[in-house]
Design a protein around this motif. Structure first.
Motif, PDB file in Angstrom:
ATOM      1  N   UNK A  84       0.841  -1.202   0.000  1.00  0.00           N
ATOM      2  CA  UNK A  84       0.000   0.000   0.000  1.00  0.00           C
ATOM      3  C   UNK A  84       0.878   1.254   0.000  1.00  0.00           C
ATOM      4  N   UNK A  85       1.898   1.283   0.860  1.00  0.00           N
ATOM      5  CA  UNK A  85       2.766   2.455   0.934  1.00  0.00           C
ATOM      6  C   UNK A  85       3.597   2.611  -0.335  1.00  0.00           C
ATOM      7  N   UNK A  86       4.053   1.497  -0.895  1.00  0.00           N
ATOM      8  CA  UNK A  86       4.817   1.537  -2.142  1.00  0.00           C
ATOM      9  C   UNK A  86       3.953   2.155  -3.249  1.00  0.00           C
ATOM     10  N   UNK A  87       2.698   1.725  -3.327  1.00  0.00           N
ATOM     11  CA  UNK A  87       1.786   2.252  -4.337  1.00  0.00           C
ATOM     12  C   UNK A  87       1.570   3.744  -4.137  1.00  0.00           C
ATOM     13  N   UNK A  88       1.371   4.179  -2.904  1.00  0.00           N
ATOM     14  CA  UNK A  88       1.181   5.615  -2.629  1.00  0.00           C
ATOM     15  C   UNK A  88       2.421   6.421  -2.993  1.00  0.00           C
ATOM     16  N   UNK A  89       3.583   5.908  -2.607  1.00  0.00           N
ATOM     17  CA  UNK A  89       4.829   6.620  -2.885  1.00  0.00           C
ATOM     18  C   UNK A  89       5.080   6.723  -4.395  1.00  0.00           C
ATOM     19  N   UNK A  90       4.800   5.619  -5.105  1.00  0.00           N
ATOM     20  CA  UNK A  90       4.981   5.652  -6.546  1.00  0.00           C
ATOM     21  C   UNK A  90       4.007   6.613  -7.226  1.00  0.00           C
ATOM     22  N   UNK A  91       2.795   6.711  -6.694  1.00  0.00           N
ATOM     23  CA  UNK A  91       1.767   7.558  -7.314  1.00  0.00           C
ATOM     24  C   UNK A  91       1.929   9.034  -6.965  1.00  0.00           C
ATOM     25  N   UNK A  92       2.262   9.316  -5.690  1.00  0.00           N
ATOM     26  CA  UNK A  92       2.252  10.728  -5.268  1.00  0.00           C
ATOM     27  C   UNK A  92       3.535  11.208  -4.615  1.00  0.00           C
ATOM     28  N   UNK A  93       4.433  10.279  -4.311  1.00  0.00           N
ATOM     29  CA  UNK A  93       5.659  10.675  -3.631  1.00  0.00           C
ATOM     30  C   UNK A  93       5.500  10.791  -2.124  1.00  0.00           C
ATOM     31  N   UNK A  94       4.314  10.467  -1.617  1.00  0.00           N
ATOM     32  CA  UNK A  94       4.035  10.553  -0.188  1.00  0.00           C
ATOM     33  C   UNK A  94       3.443   9.236   0.300  1.00  0.00           C
TER      34      UNK A  94
END
Length: 98
Positions: A84-94
């Motif tokens: 979940x965090x990897x997906x968020x970081x890849x999508x928005x940088x956060x």
């Protein structure tokens, strides 16, 4: 069955999830106290003291016990959170939720 579940069964330490959660909260408070002392309340780098390590172990035991009482696979839960965090970081940088 996990090592923690086996330990709790062997010593009669089973608790309902609500009391497990209270135990986790208590242990987390004790860890926070040790962390504050180990960093002189944030004025220096954290010193990994035996007391800090012991309190971390208590929190980890309490968390794994809660997972066992709730039928949660801790490794599976961690893998899902990392994805979940990897997906968020890849999508928005956060890593935070929107």
């Amino acid at each position: 069955m996990s090592r923690v579940s086996e330990f709790n069964d062997e010593y009669g330490l089973e608790l309902d999830p609500e009391r497990r959660m209270l135990d986790l909260e208590s242990e987390t408070g004790e860890l926070a106290k040790e962390l504050l002392e180990a960093s002189d309340y944030g004025t220096r780098e954290v010193e990994t003291t035996p007391e800090l390590v012991a309190e971390f172990g208590d929190v980890y035991y309490a968390l794994l016990s809660l997972a066992a009482e709730c039928g949660i696979d801790p490794e599976g839960s961690l893998e899902a959170s990392l994805a979940k965090y990897r997906e968020r970081l890849d999508a928005s940088g956060s890593a935070g939720s929107s």
